[in-house]
Scaffold this motif. Structure first.
Motif, PDB file in Angstrom:
ATOM      1  N   ILE A   1       0.841  -1.215   0.000  1.00  0.00           N
ATOM      2  CA  ILE A   1       0.000   0.000   0.000  1.00  0.00           C
ATOM      3  C   ILE A   1       0.865   1.251   0.000  1.00  0.00           C
ATOM      4  O   ILE A   1       0.505   2.269  -0.591  1.00  0.00           O
ATOM      5  N   VAL A   2       2.040   1.175   0.627  1.00  0.00           N
ATOM      6  CA  VAL A   2       2.988   2.297   0.586  1.00  0.00           C
ATOM      7  C   VAL A   2       3.400   2.566  -0.867  1.00  0.00           C
ATOM      8  O   VAL A   2       3.426   3.714  -1.324  1.00  0.00           O
TER       9      VAL A   2
ATOM     10  N   ALA B   1       2.783   6.003  -2.985  1.00  0.00           N
ATOM     11  CA  ALA B   1       3.936   6.718  -3.552  1.00  0.00           C
ATOM     12  C   ALA B   1       3.763   6.900  -5.061  1.00  0.00           C
ATOM     13  O   ALA B   1       4.042   7.976  -5.605  1.00  0.00           O
ATOM     14  N   ASP B   2       3.266   5.860  -5.732  1.00  0.00           N
ATOM     15  CA  ASP B   2       3.044   5.940  -7.189  1.00  0.00           C
ATOM     16  C   ASP B   2       1.915   6.920  -7.526  1.00  0.00           C
ATOM     17  O   ASP B   2       1.979   7.616  -8.545  1.00  0.00           O
TER      18      ASP B   2
ATOM     19  N   ASP C   1       8.766   9.945  -1.772  1.00  0.00           N
ATOM     20  CA  ASP C   1       7.737  10.105  -2.806  1.00  0.00           C
ATOM     21  C   ASP C   1       6.381  10.544  -2.244  1.00  0.00           C
ATOM     22  O   ASP C   1       5.455  10.807  -3.008  1.00  0.00           O
ATOM     23  N   MET C   2       6.248  10.602  -0.921  1.00  0.00           N
ATOM     24  CA  MET C   2       4.975  11.011  -0.320  1.00  0.00           C
ATOM     25  C   MET C   2       4.889  12.534  -0.216  1.00  0.00           C
ATOM     26  O   MET C   2       5.901  13.231  -0.163  1.00  0.00           O
ATOM     27  N   SER C   3       3.656  13.059  -0.148  1.00  0.00           N
ATOM     28  CA  SER C   3       3.471  14.511  -0.012  1.00  0.00           C
ATOM     29  C   SER C   3       3.853  14.988   1.382  1.00  0.00           C
ATOM     30  O   SER C   3       4.503  16.016   1.549  1.00  0.00           O
ATOM     31  N   HIS C   4       3.397  14.240   2.395  1.00  0.00           N
ATOM     32  CA  HIS C   4       3.633  14.687   3.774  1.00  0.00           C
ATOM     33  C   HIS C   4       3.677  13.480   4.705  1.00  0.00           C
ATOM     34  O   HIS C   4       2.864  12.568   4.589  1.00  0.00           O
ATOM     35  N   ILE C   5       4.635  13.499   5.625  1.00  0.00           N
ATOM     36  CA  ILE C   5       4.762  12.416   6.605  1.00  0.00           C
ATOM     37  C   ILE C   5       4.784  13.034   7.998  1.00  0.00           C
ATOM     38  O   ILE C   5       5.543  13.960   8.254  1.00  0.00           O
ATOM     39  N   SER C   6       3.919  12.526   8.876  1.00  0.00           N
ATOM     40  CA  SER C   6       3.843  13.049  10.239  1.00  0.00           C
ATOM     41  C   SER C   6       3.898  11.914  11.241  1.00  0.00           C
ATOM     42  O   SER C   6       3.238  10.887  11.063  1.00  0.00           O
ATOM     43  N   THR C   7       4.692  12.095  12.306  1.00  0.00           N
ATOM     44  CA  THR C   7       4.719  11.063  13.353  1.00  0.00           C
ATOM     45  C   THR C   7       3.472  11.133  14.229  1.00  0.00           C
ATOM     46  O   THR C   7       3.209  10.239  15.006  1.00  0.00           O
TER      47      THR C   7
END
Length: 207
Positions: free
Chosen positions: A143-144, A148-149, A177-183
């Motif tokens: 799914i990641v 990303a695609d 490749d992701m728009s935004h990553i948050s912990t």
């Protein structure tokens, strides 16, 4: 996309998401509470029995609103919670007694790809399986890759929230490749739910 192990911590947000999102994918350990709510055998998979009725309500609400909740159609099951356990892929309605589901299968990943293909904004919170073990990482990494695609090829906005999801995205090598990553997993869910976040509220008060 809501994954992870517990329905209890994400049930209120699922109700809120049904009002806001066009499509919902459920993955991870919480899948089995939903499968049980549909009357299916889940073997020794993780189930929150206190939330089976709540899961039924979520499924009923989705049907009433005409929204689709995509659950895995096939499951990778194991005879033990261990990296070297015996495994097999079975249909979601054919989990045998004494076996537990620890990831979604390849058919589910293909369905998720098709399901998300026209999406412009996708939020992921929680993994699809026990990705820390090699035998049960494919669903989450799958799914990641899909997300990303979607960003790389279609310009979709992809937001990854929560420690486990971030770890899986980093491990897969697709974080860039992701728009935004948050912990902030719980916090991002609360924001989606419409709750006020104290840190943001304090900024809003500033003269």
């Amino acid at each position: 996309i809501v994954g992870g192990s517990k329905v209890s911590s994400k049930i209120t947000v699922l109700n809120a998401l049904l009002d806001k999102c066009d499509k919902i994918i459920i993955g991870g350990g919480m899948v089995f509470t939903f499968l049980k709510a549909k009357g299916l055998n889940v073997g020794t998979s993780l189930v929150e029995d206190d939330f089976v009725d709540t899961a039924k309500e979520v499924l009923a609400k989705a049907e009433k609103l005409g929204k689709t909740i995509l659950l895995p159609s096939d499951i990778i099951i194991a005879d033990n919670f261990a990296a070297d356990a015996n495994t097999q892929v079975v249909s979601a309605d054919a989990i045998p007694d004494g076996w537990m589901g620890l990831d979604n299968g390849p058919a589910s990943t293909a369905e998720q790809k098709e399901f998300l293909s026209d999406c412009k904004t996708v939020i992921m919170n929680g993994p699809m399986g026990v990705f820390e073990m090699k035998a049960f990482e494919a669903g989450t990494f799958g799914i990641v890759d899909i997300l990303a695609d979607l960003t790389k090829e279609n310009g979709a906005i992809t937001i990854i929230g929560g420690g486990d999801s971030v770890a899986a995205t980093e491990l897969s090598g697709r974080a860039g490749d992701m728009s935004h990553i948050s912990t902030g997993g719980g916090a991002s869910l609360e924001l989606l739910e419409g709750k006020v976040l104290p840190g943001v509220d304090a900024l809003n008060d500033k003269e």
